[in-house]
Write a protein that holds these residues in place. Structure first.
Motif, PDB file in Angstrom:
ATOM      1  N   ALA A 181      25.948 -24.324  -9.784  1.00 25.67           N
ATOM      2  CA  ALA A 181      27.393 -24.292  -9.939  1.00 25.67           C
ATOM      3  C   ALA A 181      27.905 -24.806 -11.450  1.00 25.67           C
ATOM      4  O   ALA A 181      28.836 -24.376 -11.878  1.00 25.67           O
ATOM      5  N   ASP A 182      26.868 -25.827 -11.780  1.00 27.42           N
ATOM      6  CA  ASP A 182      27.545 -26.318 -12.885  1.00 27.42           C
ATOM      7  C   ASP A 182      26.472 -26.416 -13.838  1.00 27.42           C
ATOM      8  O   ASP A 182      26.660 -27.140 -15.113  1.00 27.42           O
ATOM      9  N   GLY A 183      25.743 -25.480 -14.000  1.00 26.13           N
ATOM     10  CA  GLY A 183      24.612 -25.480 -15.097  1.00 26.13           C
ATOM     11  C   GLY A 183      23.823 -24.025 -14.973  1.00 26.13           C
ATOM     12  O   GLY A 183      23.901 -23.371 -14.046  1.00 26.13           O
ATOM     13  N   LEU A 184      23.202 -23.631 -16.090  1.00 23.93           N
ATOM     14  CA  LEU A 184      22.585 -22.409 -16.064  1.00 23.93           C
ATOM     15  C   LEU A 184      21.347 -22.537 -15.266  1.00 23.93           C
ATOM     16  O   LEU A 184      20.618 -23.462 -15.242  1.00 23.93           O
ATOM     17  N   ARG A 185      21.119 -21.195 -14.629  1.00 22.54           N
ATOM     18  CA  ARG A 185      19.795 -21.171 -14.014  1.00 22.54           C
ATOM     19  C   ARG A 185      18.545 -21.303 -14.781  1.00 22.54           C
ATOM     20  O   ARG A 185      18.441 -20.395 -15.878  1.00 22.54           O
ATOM     21  N   THR A 186      17.460 -21.917 -14.370  1.00 21.67           N
ATOM     22  CA  THR A 186      16.396 -22.232 -15.311  1.00 21.67           C
ATOM     23  C   THR A 186      15.207 -21.139 -14.666  1.00 21.67           C
ATOM     24  O   THR A 186      15.232 -20.637 -13.544  1.00 21.67           O
ATOM     25  N   GLY A 187      14.189 -21.069 -15.521  1.00 19.71           N
ATOM     26  CA  GLY A 187      12.967 -19.952 -15.103  1.00 19.71           C
ATOM     27  C   GLY A 187      13.315 -18.547 -15.341  1.00 19.71           C
ATOM     28  O   GLY A 187      14.346 -18.430 -15.898  1.00 19.71           O
ATOM     29  N   LEU A 188      12.355 -17.694 -14.978  1.00 17.34           N
ATOM     30  CA  LEU A 188      12.579 -16.449 -15.182  1.00 17.34           C
ATOM     31  C   LEU A 188      12.879 -15.464 -14.318  1.00 17.34           C
ATOM     32  O   LEU A 188      12.634 -14.175 -14.195  1.00 17.34           O
ATOM     33  N   ALA A 189      13.508 -15.761 -13.094  1.00 18.18           N
ATOM     34  CA  ALA A 189      13.824 -15.149 -11.913  1.00 18.18           C
ATOM     35  C   ALA A 189      15.226 -14.547 -12.148  1.00 18.18           C
ATOM     36  O   ALA A 189      15.919 -15.381 -12.810  1.00 18.18           O
TER      37      ALA A 189
END
Length: 517
Positions: A181-189
């Motif tokens: 909710a409060d930050g960008l999703r990390t990783g490559l999915a």
């Protein structure tokens, strides 16, 4: 002998009425070949998270792996339902927009798409508010309400363009259980419900996309698997084409290559009228020499666009003298009206009258690429030959360049721009409105008022006067200088069909239109 299949696609920018299109399950392709079609581009993906990017490369990806409530059919300027069953303004005030979500949608991971996911996607994008995110598109969005399959957008003011914005990459629907909710999703999915599934992603190198059998929406044909190959420089893309590493190329081939292109039998070249423009933008924050209006006006007085278009770009682009390009409502020649020809005398007087000491020293940033370097060199030469300016050019890779201009590291910088949607508002609010996506510190109450005025008209032709007034204000205040407008080129081999539908010049990448012949 030149033997080319040349296809020309014209983009109509008037308001068209799009017939409603129902969504069906994608049908299996009858193509014999099942290996992916290789598509080469220099447009990089800044972020796989829709809340984290506002650029052509990222949005090209989003339009294939994510779904928005609405989308655009090729050549049409009125959006049609995609993830939505229907959408409409409630009442006549244009301040409440309501959509009913389809009931047969699932993310590629199998989870059902709900109205809560739509609400969550918009709210997190506005809350995260990244430096290079798309939140500047929605200054009028107050809140989003989800109830059953109904999503209601409440706006702070009249905004007839709101449906157009919903249909862009900024309206991508994400799985609320997979995206923080409060930050960008990390990783490559990626977890989306678009026509493709991202099977493999190598940042800066490639993206393997396969048709999504769970997709339901406006697109009714299944595309072939696609392997997008990313190239850091336009020269590398041209080399890849010549060495047959890719079957399709789109954005950006170098001008030298395009101007001397001699295609072989069976090669298809699609030339589309495009809304792509490029501007010289100024950092007007305190502390930059460009905070002084007279300095910006002096630069505008000596810029020679024809020299840039015929030199660095070999005639593959056309000079642009307005904020809004040709073919869009309200296009004018405001910058030509102020400076019909380069004038060192006028520039010198502007600086002298303002008490500005010369030469004015400033930094000029641009994205790494031989073509952009040639453009920067031409601009630097034009300015320094006057004796009024001293220009320090700084080049950077795309990711670093975006972050640098967003934090004010350059006094001036060049950025290309594709419209987010087929309306003149896409060249005004995001570029010269307060808190604009260029992050240059520019703000004008007069321009903001005019922008708001243009957004109140459902009949977009009624906004013509306001759009022209905006351009006159911009030509006087000079937060940016329009440089050129270009055509869009797609090259494909004879083995691939549908390349003429890959783009209509508005930034949507229709990979599903490609197929083996």
């Amino acid at each position: 002998m030149r033997s080319t299949v040349r296809l020309r696609i014209l983009i109509t920018c008037g308001v068209l009425v799009a017939a409603g299109v129902g969504g069906w399950q994608l049908l299996p392709s009858d193509d014999v070949r099942t290996d992916p079609i290789s598509v080469g581009t220099t447009d990089e993906v800044t972020s796989l998270d829709p809340a984290g990017a506002y650029d052509a490369g990222s949005w090209a990806m989003y339009s294939n792996v994510f779904q928005s409530l609405l989308t655009f059919k090729p050549g049409f300027t009125t959006p049609v339902p995609d993830a939505a069953e229907s959408c409409k303004f409630v009442g006549t005030r244009l301040t409440t927009y309501q959509c009913t979500l389809r009931d047969d949608l699932t993310f590629a991971n199998g989870r059902k798409v709900t109205a809560e996911d739509v609400k969550y996607s918009f709210e997190r994008m506005l809350r995260i508010k990244t430096d290079v995110g798309p939140q500047p598109l929605f200054p009028t969005l107050k809140n989003v309400v989800a109830e059953g399959r109904t999503v209601t957008f409440n706006l702070s003011g009249r905004d007839a363009t709101f449906p157009l914005k919903v249909a862009t990459g900024a309206g991508s629907i994400v799985d609320k259980d997979q995206y923080p909710a409060d930050g960008l999703r990390t990783g490559l999915a990626v977890d989306g419900s678009g026509p493709y599934v991202l099977k493999e992603y190598k940042p800066g190198e490639s993206a393997l996309l396969e048709p999504n059998p769970k997709y339901r929406g406006a697109i009714t044909k299944a595309g072939a698997p696609v392997l997008v190959k990313y190239f850091g420089k336009s020269e590398d893309l041209a080399t890849a084409w010549k060495s047959k590493q890719v079957e399709v190329t789109h954005r950006q081939l170098p001008p030298n290559f395009l101007s001397t292109l001699e295609t072989e039998d069976g090669t298809r070249l699609t030339e589309a009228e495009s809304a792509e423009i490029r501007n010289l933008n100024f950092n007007v924050r305190p502390g930059s020499p460009m905070a002084d209006k007279s300095v910006r006006q002096a630069v505008a007085a000596v810029i020679d666009r024809p020299e840039i278009t015929t030199g660095a770009y070999k005639g593959t682009v056309e000079p642009l003298y307005s904020l809004i390009p040709q073919g869009f409502v309200g296009h004018s020649t405001a910058f030509y009206d102020v400076n019909p020809a380069p004038s060192v005398k006028k520039a010198r007087k502007l600086l002298k009258d303002a008490g500005v000491q010369t030469p004015v020293t400033f930094t000029f940033g641009f994205r790494q690429d031989a073509t952009y370097a040639a453009e920067a060199a031409e601009i630097k030469q034009q300015l320094e030959e006057t004796g009024l300016f001293k220009v320090k050019v700084v080049e950077a890779d795309w990711q670093s360049f975006q972050k640098a201009y967003a934090r004010g590291s350059y006094d001036a910088y060049t950025v290309g721009w594709l419209p987010d949607f087929p309306d003149s508002d896409s060249f005004t609010a995001p570029l010269v409105g307060t808190a604009n996506t260029l992050h240059n510190g520019f703000s004008s109450k007069r321009i903001d008022s005019l922008i708001a005025s243009t957004q109140q008209y459902s009949d977009r032709s009624r906004a013509t006067g306001d759009f022209r007034a905006i351009q006159s204000e911009v030509a006087d205040d000079i937060p940016l200088i329009p440089l050129w407008q270009k055509k869009d080129y797609v090259l494909s081999t004879e083995a691939v069909g549908g390349s003429q539908y890959l783009t209509d010049g508005t930034g949507i990448w229709r990979l599903w239109e490609l197929g083996w012949i």
